[in-house]
Structure formats: structure tokens, C-alpha cells
Design a protein around this motif. Structure first.
Motif, PDB file in Angstrom:
ATOM      1  N   LEU A   1      -0.953   9.351   3.549  1.00 34.38           N
ATOM      2  CA  LEU A   1      -1.963   8.797   2.587  1.00 34.38           C
ATOM      3  C   LEU A   1      -2.051   7.091   3.072  1.00 34.38           C
ATOM      4  O   LEU A   1      -2.707   6.743   2.855  1.00 34.38           O
ATOM      5  N   ALA A   2      -0.922   6.685   3.617  1.00 37.58           N
ATOM      6  CA  ALA A   2      -0.343   5.772   3.243  1.00 37.58           C
ATOM      7  C   ALA A   2      -1.710   4.515   4.518  1.00 37.58           C
ATOM      8  O   ALA A   2      -2.237   3.136   4.817  1.00 37.58           O
ATOM      9  N   ALA A   3      -1.770   5.444   5.431  1.00 40.29           N
ATOM     10  CA  ALA A   3      -1.884   5.701   6.873  1.00 40.29           C
ATOM     11  C   ALA A   3      -2.976   5.231   6.479  1.00 40.29           C
ATOM     12  O   ALA A   3      -4.121   4.341   6.821  1.00 40.29           O
ATOM     13  N   LEU A   4      -4.172   6.184   5.747  1.00 36.71           N
ATOM     14  CA  LEU A   4      -5.227   6.075   5.625  1.00 36.71           C
ATOM     15  C   LEU A   4      -5.708   5.453   4.523  1.00 36.71           C
ATOM     16  O   LEU A   4      -6.556   4.152   5.548  1.00 36.71           O
TER      17      LEU A   4
ATOM     18  N   VAL B   1       0.832  -1.521  -0.179  1.00 35.46           N
ATOM     19  CA  VAL B   1       0.354   0.169  -0.048  1.00 35.46           C
ATOM     20  C   VAL B   1       1.208   0.966  -0.311  1.00 35.46           C
ATOM     21  O   VAL B   1       0.600   2.292  -0.991  1.00 35.46           O
ATOM     22  N   ALA B   2       1.986   1.567   1.113  1.00 41.42           N
ATOM     23  CA  ALA B   2       2.969   2.436   0.746  1.00 41.42           C
ATOM     24  C   ALA B   2       3.411   2.287  -0.223  1.00 41.42           C
ATOM     25  O   ALA B   2       3.886   3.246  -1.100  1.00 41.42           O
ATOM     26  N   GLY B   3       4.000   1.403  -0.921  1.00 43.46           N
ATOM     27  CA  GLY B   3       5.474   1.816  -1.867  1.00 43.46           C
ATOM     28  C   GLY B   3       3.712   2.129  -3.316  1.00 43.46           C
ATOM     29  O   GLY B   3       4.366   3.624  -4.380  1.00 43.46           O
ATOM     30  N   SER B   4       2.399   1.674  -3.278  1.00 42.54           N
ATOM     31  CA  SER B   4       1.888   1.723  -4.667  1.00 42.54           C
ATOM     32  C   SER B   4       1.530   3.542  -3.913  1.00 42.54           C
ATOM     33  O   SER B   4       1.187   4.872  -5.031  1.00 42.54           O
TER      34      SER B   4
ATOM     35  N   TRP C   1      -4.162   2.189   4.653  1.00 47.15           N
ATOM     36  CA  TRP C   1      -4.232   0.638   5.117  1.00 47.15           C
ATOM     37  C   TRP C   1      -5.353   0.345   6.107  1.00 47.15           C
ATOM     38  O   TRP C   1      -5.699  -0.531   6.274  1.00 47.15           O
ATOM     39  N   ARG C   2      -5.633   1.945   7.026  1.00 44.35           N
ATOM     40  CA  ARG C   2      -6.706   1.387   7.661  1.00 44.35           C
ATOM     41  C   ARG C   2      -7.694   1.032   7.022  1.00 44.35           C
ATOM     42  O   ARG C   2      -8.707   0.487   7.821  1.00 44.35           O
ATOM     43  N   GLY C   3      -7.962   1.626   6.001  1.00 47.96           N
ATOM     44  CA  GLY C   3      -9.177   0.753   5.594  1.00 47.96           C
ATOM     45  C   GLY C   3      -8.985  -0.437   4.629  1.00 47.96           C
ATOM     46  O   GLY C   3      -9.473  -1.585   4.783  1.00 47.96           O
ATOM     47  N   ILE C   4      -8.162  -0.471   4.101  1.00 49.40           N
ATOM     48  CA  ILE C   4      -7.926  -1.834   3.223  1.00 49.40           C
ATOM     49  C   ILE C   4      -7.187  -3.319   4.154  1.00 49.40           C
ATOM     50  O   ILE C   4      -7.417  -3.993   3.590  1.00 49.40           O
ATOM     51  N   ALA C   5      -7.525  -2.846   5.081  1.00 48.38           N
ATOM     52  CA  ALA C   5      -6.185  -3.923   6.311  1.00 48.38           C
ATOM     53  C   ALA C   5      -7.624  -4.433   6.155  1.00 48.38           C
ATOM     54  O   ALA C   5      -7.052  -5.493   7.404  1.00 48.38           O
TER      55      ALA C   5
END
Length: 219
Positions: free
Chosen positions: A193-196, A97-100, A198-202
Motif C-alpha cells: 500500500l505504501a508503494a502504491l 507515507v509508509a509510516g502513515s 508513493w507512486r502517486g504522491i511522489a
């Protein structure tokens, strides 16, 4: 200043290999399109910027639109490659997610002119341009969706919807960051943005795990 076409020791133009000449012409075209906009740019301007004659320019590109489409293809393929590389670089989905996000922010930061050509084109109503832009978006979504499907067992339609959300966040946020003058540090912006995201996709568990796992269920 015109792009150098290369000269020999006698001061005469050097005949470049076709691939090198094409690259030179595309670079000159990008400079002109960014400076003047597509509609105001002329093939004369591009030839002058590249330091070649118009017949040489027309040998490679039959018209201005073909030049523009070639630029979209070049930069679009580069962005798709970055997203695919991010998906393949690790099996850690949080890092994916962070990489994207990083793929889009790096593209915007280092290739801001290219980003504007692809995502802020004043030719979006031109069918051929619209097709190129849609293709880039579709391939990025597919790259992320394949990973989501493989890891979660989600149906393709579901995975593509999730991937479209991630791509939408990335594009919109990166565009806003660029337009705002990069006021937020790039690394911090990507982390936020990655944290935001990630909280959804996780919340979608890995295959074999029950729904309702904690927020790191997909990691």
C-alpha cells in the motif's frame, strides 16, 4: 468474567483513583459493546463486567452514549497520535507515507476492537458519534496535509485533498485486510500500500523543483 475492581486483604473493594476507575469502566464497556453491539448492551451489563454497582458507573458516566463517546475519543486520539508521530519521525517523505500506512495497520492489528468501534460503528447516524468519527478523520488529514504543504508548497485545499486520499487508502485497505482475516502478511500489506500511494504522491515535486521530475521528486 467481570473486570476486577480490586480488593483488599479483607476481601472488601478497594476505592480506586478516579482515573483508574474510569479506565476500568471504559475497558468493561468496550468488551460489552463489542460482544453485544451498542443497542443490545445495557448499563447493568457494563457494571457487572466491571464488578461495580450501577451507582458507581453513573458517577463517572451519565449514560450509555456518554460511555461510547468516551471510548471513541480515547481510541480516536490514539490513532491521531500515531499518524502525527509518523509525520514527525522523519524528514524522508517516502518513509512518512509508509509510516502513515503503518499507523492504520498497527492500529487495526493491535486494537481491532477499537478500530471497529471507531470506523464500523452501528451508530454512525447519531450526530455525536458522527462528529467524533469525522474529527478523527479530519485531524489525520490535517496532520498529513501540513507535511505536504511544508514540503511541496501546495495550497491547503490541494494538500488536504491529497491527504484525504492517503487516509482513505489507509482506512479502506486496513479495514479490508482485517475483515479478510489478515490473509496477507501485515508487513507485506503495508509495503504494498505504501508503494502504491508513493507512486502517486511522489509526482508532486518538493519546493524549488520543477514539475515533471521522476517519481521520487518529493522524496
Amino acid at each position: 468474567m467481570a473486570a476486577s475492581s480490586g480488593t483488599n486483604t479483607a476481601g472488601r473493594p478497594v476505592r480506586l483513583p478516579r482515573s483508574a476507575r474510569r479506565k476500568q469502566l471504559l475497558a468493561a464497556a468496550q468488551e460489552v459493546f463489542v460482544a453485544q453491539g451498542y443497542h443490545a448492551a445495557a448499563m447493568d451489563d457494563i457494571a457487572d463486567r466491571a464488578g461495580v454497582s450501577k451507582p458507581v458507573l453513573y458517577q463517572h458516566f451519565p449514560g450509555k452514549l456518554e460511555l461510547y463517546l468516551a471510548l471513541l475519543d480515547t481510541h480516536g486520539d490514539a490513532l491521531v497520535g500515531k499518524v502525527r508521530a509518523a509525520m514527525a519521525a522523519t524528514s524522508d517523505n517516502k518513509e512518512r507515507v509508509a509510516g502513515s500506512m503503518r499507523a492504520y495497520f498497527e492500529f487495526v492489528d493491535h486494537e481491532s476492537e477499537a478500530f471497529r468501534l471507531v470506523f464500523e460503528s452501528d451508530l454512525r447516524n447519531e450526530p455525536a458519534v458522527r462528529e467524533r468519527v469525522d474529527r478523527v478523520e479530519r485531524l489525520c488529514i490535517e496532520a498529513i496535509a501540513e507535511t505536504i504543504m511544508g514540503d511541496t508548497g501546495a495550497a491547503r485545499d490541494q494538500a488536504e485533498l491529497l491527504a484525504a486520499g492517503l487516509v482513505g487508502i489507509s482506512v479502506t485497505a486496513a479495514q479490508f485486510w482485517l475483515a479478510g482475516g489478515r490473509r496477507v502478511d501485515k508487513d507485506q500489506a503495508m509495503e504494498m500500500l505504501a508503494a502504491l500511494a508513493w507512486r502517486g504522491i511522489a509526482s508532486f515535486p518538493m519546493q524549488g523543483e520543477p514539475h515533471g521530475e521522476p517519481a521520487d521528486g518529493i522524496g
